[in-house]
Structure formats: structure tokens, C-alpha cells
Design a protein around this motif. Sequence first.
Motif, PDB file in Angstrom:
ATOM      1  N   ASP A  88       9.522   6.216  -0.580  1.00 34.26           N
ATOM      2  CA  ASP A  88       9.506   4.822  -0.578  1.00 34.26           C
ATOM      3  C   ASP A  88       8.293   4.337  -1.435  1.00 34.26           C
ATOM      4  N   LEU A  89       8.426   3.355  -2.908  1.00 40.15           N
ATOM      5  CA  LEU A  89       7.045   3.156  -2.791  1.00 40.15           C
ATOM      6  C   LEU A  89       5.823   4.234  -2.961  1.00 40.15           C
ATOM      7  N   THR A  90       5.021   3.705  -2.207  1.00 37.11           N
ATOM      8  CA  THR A  90       3.748   4.475  -2.242  1.00 37.11           C
ATOM      9  C   THR A  90       3.581   5.396  -1.236  1.00 37.11           C
ATOM     10  N   GLU A  91       4.616   5.106  -0.106  1.00 44.18           N
ATOM     11  CA  GLU A  91       4.101   6.324   1.070  1.00 44.18           C
ATOM     12  C   GLU A  91       4.275   7.338   1.193  1.00 44.18           C
ATOM     13  N   PRO A  92       4.262   7.953  -0.145  1.00 49.26           N
ATOM     14  CA  PRO A  92       4.183   9.475   0.025  1.00 49.26           C
ATOM     15  C   PRO A  92       2.759   9.270  -0.764  1.00 49.26           C
ATOM     16  N   VAL A  93       1.754   8.874  -0.755  1.00 52.53           N
ATOM     17  CA  VAL A  93       0.309   8.970  -1.149  1.00 52.53           C
ATOM     18  C   VAL A  93      -0.219   8.414  -0.140  1.00 52.53           C
ATOM     19  N   THR A  94       0.003   7.854   0.853  1.00 49.63           N
ATOM     20  CA  THR A  94      -0.777   7.278   2.370  1.00 49.63           C
ATOM     21  C   THR A  94      -1.955   7.729   2.324  1.00 49.63           C
ATOM     22  N   GLY A  95      -3.218   7.272   2.494  1.00 52.07           N
ATOM     23  CA  GLY A  95      -4.235   8.064   2.016  1.00 52.07           C
ATOM     24  C   GLY A  95      -5.379   8.415   0.852  1.00 52.07           C
ATOM     25  N   LEU A  96      -4.863   8.325   0.142  1.00 50.28           N
ATOM     26  CA  LEU A  96      -4.982   8.894  -1.443  1.00 50.28           C
ATOM     27  C   LEU A  96      -5.280   7.989  -1.876  1.00 50.28           C
ATOM     28  N   ARG A  97      -6.831   8.471  -3.382  1.00 47.90           N
ATOM     29  CA  ARG A  97      -7.460   7.160  -3.726  1.00 47.90           C
ATOM     30  C   ARG A  97      -6.876   7.752  -6.157  1.00 47.90           C
ATOM     31  N   PHE A  98      -6.497   6.240  -6.022  1.00 45.99           N
ATOM     32  CA  PHE A  98      -6.306   6.917  -7.977  1.00 45.99           C
ATOM     33  C   PHE A  98      -7.214   6.080  -8.622  1.00 45.99           C
ATOM     34  N   ASP A  99      -7.313   6.656  -9.943  1.00 47.81           N
ATOM     35  CA  ASP A  99      -7.927   5.866 -10.602  1.00 47.81           C
ATOM     36  C   ASP A  99      -7.103   4.243 -11.539  1.00 47.81           C
ATOM     37  N   LEU A 100      -5.878   4.818 -11.746  1.00 38.28           N
ATOM     38  CA  LEU A 100      -5.068   3.780 -12.269  1.00 38.28           C
ATOM     39  C   LEU A 100      -3.476   4.098 -11.468  1.00 38.28           C
TER      40      LEU A 100
END
Length: 219
Positions: A88-100
Motif C-alpha cells: 500500500d503506497l509507501t508502506e514497503p519502503v518505510t525507513g528507507l530514503r531516496f533521491d527521487l
Amino acid sequence: MKLLKPPGVYAPQEDTAMLIAALRREHLSPQAHVLDVGTGTGAVAIAAAHHGAARVVAIDTSAVAVLTTRLNALLSGHARAIRVSRGDLTEPVTGLRFDLVLANPPYVPSAEVPMAGRGAARAWEAGVDGRAVIDELCANVPALLRPKGVLLVVHSVMSNPAMTVARLTEAGLDATVTERRFVPFGPVLRERADWLETQGLIEHGQEKEELVVIRAEQP
């Protein structure tokens, strides 16, 4: 390249093309990590990999879309760079950081409950004000951006871009509309034109909608 576009998966349209064009205007470092929220066929994720991203995470709530993106990534030659997750949306990447972060969220105003639809309808149904998913993105994405990280999001004027800019600005990002384009109504908007008119979202006889790209940068 030609993409697999099975029934039930949102096929790339004008909004997809606008988002990809905005992506191509961004400078990506060789180590750039990119997130594609609501990937659909994977068109935007593949474009990010082709543009030089070292790593792309593509997310979709649809199992069919996830499989489609994996197959399209393989066919494009970018399978090693693209990781596809269902969630669901950004839930799988909670805690990660991205440049874009790239997002073409559901944004079509509807009397239907968001996410209640089946198949491709989940890619556009967004509640009465068209903001059910956009507001959640505005709340969640700032924490996912690295310093100088950028969010690019595309949606309709009917779902209030000024509010999107305001909410991203309140979250500490430098946000602005960078592109506008009028496109003819597709089947979904033509079908609900009378309802949109009663809601005051379009004029009588209107046959085009205005799409915008919003760019928001983390200080």
C-alpha cells in the motif's frame, strides 16, 4: 519499447508521459536510488533505470501489476536495477530514503470509496475530492527523501494542485507546479462528466482536463 499491458493494469497515458518527461529533466547521480509509487506496467520505473538510476524500487497494490512490472523490467533489460514490491503506497519502503520519488497516484474524483474498485479502477478512483491518495503521499513522502531529494507527482487540476503544493510546503519541501497540459477526456471522465459538473469540478460541455506535474525538493 513495447510494454506488456494486461487487462486490469493501468496502461501508460498522458499523465505517464508527463511524469517520464519530468523525470528526464532531473539529474541523477550514478548512485541514485529512485522510488516509483503505483508503478502499474512499470513504465516510469523502467524510464528511471534507463535514465541512469542505480536502484529503482517500484510499488503497486495490485499483484497483477507487480508481475507485469517484473516482466517488463526483464524485457527492457533493467531487471537487475528494478526491485518490485507489492504493498500500500509507501508502506514497503518505510525507513528507507531516496533521491527521487515518482508518483502517478489515483486522482479522479468519484462518489465511489477509494480503493474499493477492482482491476484498473484502483489506479484512478480517489474519493469525492480526488485527494484520498494524494494527501497520504503528501504526508508520507517527505520522510522518504534524502537531502536535496525530489518528489515528482502528476495529477489533475480537479484534485486541487494548490493544496498539494501547500501540504508539501508545510512539510518543509520547496514545492511548485512545473508543467501543465490539457488533454481530452478519456472514457472514465466522459462517463462521469454529469457528476463532475454537479460537483462544480468541470464546466458544462467541457471535454478536456488539465494535468499538472508538481516538483517538491527536500532542503
